[in-house]
Design a protein around this motif. Structure first.
Motif, PDB file in Angstrom:
ATOM      1  N   VAL A  46       0.842  -1.205   0.000  1.00 42.88           N
ATOM      2  CA  VAL A  46       0.000   0.000   0.000  1.00 42.88           C
ATOM      3  C   VAL A  46       0.872   1.247   0.000  1.00 42.88           C
ATOM      4  O   VAL A  46       0.637   2.200  -0.752  1.00 42.88           O
ATOM      5  CB  VAL A  46      -0.949  -0.017   1.212  1.00 42.88           C
ATOM      6  N   VAL A  47       1.903   1.237   0.867  1.00 41.71           N
ATOM      7  CA  VAL A  47       2.796   2.400   0.935  1.00 41.71           C
ATOM      8  C   VAL A  47       3.489   2.610  -0.409  1.00 41.71           C
ATOM      9  O   VAL A  47       3.592   3.731  -0.929  1.00 41.71           O
ATOM     10  CB  VAL A  47       3.832   2.224   2.058  1.00 41.71           C
ATOM     11  N   GLY A  48       3.989   1.500  -0.982  1.00 40.12           N
ATOM     12  CA  GLY A  48       4.688   1.614  -2.259  1.00 40.12           C
ATOM     13  C   GLY A  48       3.789   2.154  -3.354  1.00 40.12           C
ATOM     14  O   GLY A  48       4.193   3.047  -4.127  1.00 40.12           O
ATOM     15  N   ARG A  49       2.571   1.662  -3.459  1.00 39.79           N
ATOM     16  CA  ARG A  49       1.656   2.115  -4.500  1.00 39.79           C
ATOM     17  C   ARG A  49       1.212   3.570  -4.264  1.00 39.79           C
ATOM     18  O   ARG A  49       1.031   4.333  -5.201  1.00 39.79           O
ATOM     19  CB  ARG A  49       0.445   1.189  -4.562  1.00 39.79           C
ATOM     20  N   ILE A  57      -5.458   3.315  -0.252  1.00 44.12           N
ATOM     21  CA  ILE A  57      -5.730   1.947   0.188  1.00 44.12           C
ATOM     22  C   ILE A  57      -7.179   1.564  -0.062  1.00 44.12           C
ATOM     23  O   ILE A  57      -7.496   0.404  -0.300  1.00 44.12           O
ATOM     24  CB  ILE A  57      -5.356   1.779   1.673  1.00 44.12           C
ATOM     25  N   GLY A  58      -8.066   2.513   0.001  1.00 42.49           N
ATOM     26  CA  GLY A  58      -9.476   2.236  -0.235  1.00 42.49           C
ATOM     27  C   GLY A  58     -10.147   1.625   0.982  1.00 42.49           C
ATOM     28  O   GLY A  58      -9.507   1.044   1.853  1.00 42.49           O
ATOM     29  N   ALA A  59     -11.464   1.788   1.003  1.00 44.38           N
ATOM     30  CA  ALA A  59     -12.229   1.280   2.146  1.00 44.38           C
ATOM     31  C   ALA A  59     -12.153  -0.242   2.233  1.00 44.38           C
ATOM     32  O   ALA A  59     -12.048  -0.818   3.321  1.00 44.38           O
ATOM     33  CB  ALA A  59     -13.688   1.724   2.036  1.00 44.38           C
ATOM     34  N   GLY A  60     -12.194  -0.901   1.075  1.00 47.79           N
ATOM     35  CA  GLY A  60     -12.135  -2.367   1.069  1.00 47.79           C
ATOM     36  C   GLY A  60     -10.812  -2.877   1.588  1.00 47.79           C
ATOM     37  O   GLY A  60     -10.758  -3.828   2.387  1.00 47.79           O
TER      38      GLY A  60
END
Length: 552
Positions: A46-49, A57-60
């Protein structure tokens, strides 16, 4: 090393007796460790993207990571619960087996071992295995799974990452492996020192009055203090080794992160920038199994030492052979002739060491209702003969029979019912007089307890026991007089209704009134053959016959 590993392997089959708990331990440990790895890799991704592509990151994704964190917490709690339940259950089983071996293997007259040191050492060894059963086996299986997944993820990012954490993994395992021999020697030394120190402390506490009276307490305290300082120096050296190895492990984690960053920089042209944090995390995560393996190797020395001693203990041969079933049945079913009743010692010989006989060709008969005093100089073998009659050992020659039945052909239950022995110092336990009598026969009825108490005068007026069987007894019988202790000891021996009663200087430490009270008790034993080992003139005079035992 091979035999050391064999010592540990020999203790693993006991897990099969609780295979369901073990399987559950592996399952929850796997869920927890893989969940932690999944959270770490997910957050790194997530950090990389986010940094590389601006993706959120999105709610899901947040919900998934949160749910995974909850699962990890629950799995870790459950794994801790189940693994310790497994460990302490297995330790209980192992403790029961070790004590059963000690019970049937001791006293062993030729081992030369100090019983207190042996028992305290084995107890400590069994407790050490809690780490083996709760924190080692299932965790190592999980570590292999984490290692495999870390390798797969590393290769999927770039195979070059394996060049970082595989050498560091090998280094993390190699350090404790190289120091394992010295650690094993130190662990064995610490175990020996601790066992001797605990035994010395116990002996000092038991003989505190005598040491004070002889003004020997300061010298004993000085010896214990010196032993404590020696043990502390060994513990400091061991702690320094463990601290050094853990420091090296922490340095390896830092090197893994630095190496992963270097790989990312060197392969930046071919590597998606979003995978850079993932590469660092998986390199460090790959060393997690190394840390677990290193912990195992750090504790392996202590485990091997403990496992080896437990394995030796479990392999101890019984001091006495159990009679075959056909011999037991034949002895139970045979009729007893009148001329066989009572105790018969027939041409008995015995030696503690080959060529140094304590008893030679000793023959003696004690009929039911008869009291025989066995006298003789110190070292003549009187107490040894008492132990042979109780079948703590077997004679090297001749036989000992009760009502015509050889003691070697009786099982433990029938032998302890047939022969009661009262030593000079009968240990009394904290509790009540009733509980101390029941030690000899836990399943005895209240009527049996009352009968034994009445036979020994415990419930009679004037004995100084107004609460009778409910009289409290403190540790080592404190609070009771010598005569009262002797009454309880004899009641304990009589509760099974023995055909033979052996008193091994049981009245030697009593005053004249207490001695007379005990002799009154013996007058009531009309159907019991009584063998009294005695020096006191009044005890000898109360016997129907006197037999002198000469030194060999």
């Amino acid at each position: 090393m091979r035999s050391a590993l064999a010592d540990i392997r020999a203790l693993l089959p006991i897990i099969a007796e609780r295979r369901r708990l073990f399987a559950e331990t592996v399952l929850w440990n796997l869920v927890a460790q893989l969940g932690i790895l999944g959270i770490a890799l997910g957050l790194a991704l997530v950090v990389g993207r986010t940094v590389a592509h601006g993706d959120g990151i999105g709610a899901g994704g947040a919900a998934a990571l949160t749910a995974l964190a909850v699962v990890v917490a629950l799995a870790a709690w459950r794994e801790s619960w189940v693994s310790h339940a497994l460990a302490y259950t297995l330790i209980g089983l192992l403790r029961a087996r070790v004590f059963a071996v000690l019970r049937r293997g001791l006293p062993e007259r030729r081992t030369g071992r100090r019983t207190g040191t042996l028992v305290t050492t084995v107890i400590g060894d069994i407790e050490t295995l809690e780490w083996l059963y709760a924190h080692t086996i299932a965790q190592m299986l999980t570590a292999a799974a984490v290692l495999l997944i870390s390798g797969i993820v590393s290769v999927s990012i770039t195979p070059a990452l394996l060049l970082v954490w595989i050498p560091l993994l090998a280094a993390g395992v190699a350090v404790p492996w190289l120091t394992s021999r010295a650690a094993a020697r130190r662990a064995a030394s610490l175990s020996r020192q601790g066992a001797v120190l605990r035994s010395d402390l116990l002996d000092m506490l038991r003989g505190l009055r005598e040491l004070r009276g002889a003004r020997a307490l300061p010298a004993q305290l000085s010896r214990i203090d010196a032993a404590t300082r020696t043990m502390a120096r060994t513990q400091v050296r061991e702690a320094s080794r463990v601290g050094m190895e853990r420091g090296i492990g922490d340095a390896l984690f830092a090197l893994a992160a630095i190496g992963a960053i270097g790989i990312v920089v060197l392969t930046s042209a071919q590597l998606d920038p979003a995978l850079a944090p993932l590469a660092v995390v998986v390199s460090v995560a790959g060393l997690g199994p190394a840390a677990q393996i290193a912990d195992l190797l750090r504790g392996a020395a202590t485990l091997r030492t403990a496992a080896g001693r437990i394995r030796e203990t479990l392999a101890l041969p019984p001091a006495l052979d159990d009679p075959p079933p056909e011999a037991r049945e034949a002895q139970r079913s045979r009729a007893v002739r009148p001329d066989e009743e009572g105790l018969v010692i027939d041409a008995v010989g015995f030696a503690y060491e080959p060529g140094r006989a304590v008893l030679e060709d000793v023959s003696l008969r004690v009929r039911p209702g008869e009291r025989v005093a066995l006298i003789g100089p110190s070292g003549a073998g009187k107490s040894t003969l008492a132990r042979l009659v109780a079948r703590l050992w077997d004679p090297d020659a001749g036989s000992i029979r009760v009502d015509g039945r050889d003691l070697r052909d009786l099982d433990t239950a029938h032998r302890t019912s047939a022969v009661g022995i009262v030593p000079q110092s009968s240990p009394l336990l904290r509790g009540t007089i009733r509980e101390n009598i029941l030690v000899a026969c836990p399943d005895a009825s209240e009527a049996q307890v009352l009968a034994a108490a009445e036979q020994t005068g415990i419930t009679a007026p004037g004995t100084g026991l107004p609460r009778g069987l409910d009289t409290p007894v403190r540790e080592n019988g404190e609070g009771l007089s010598g005569g009262q202790r002797a009454r309880v000891a004899i009641a304990r021996a009589l509760i099974r209704g023995p055909r033979v009663l052996v008193l091994d200087e049981a009245t030697a430490a009593l005053d004249e009134s207490a001695d007379a009270a005990i002799l009154e008790v013996l007058d009531r034993l009309e159907d019991c053959a009584v063998l009294m080992i005695a020096h006191r003139a009044s005890t000898i005079a109360a016997a129907h016959r006197t037999v002198a035992l000469a030194s060999c």
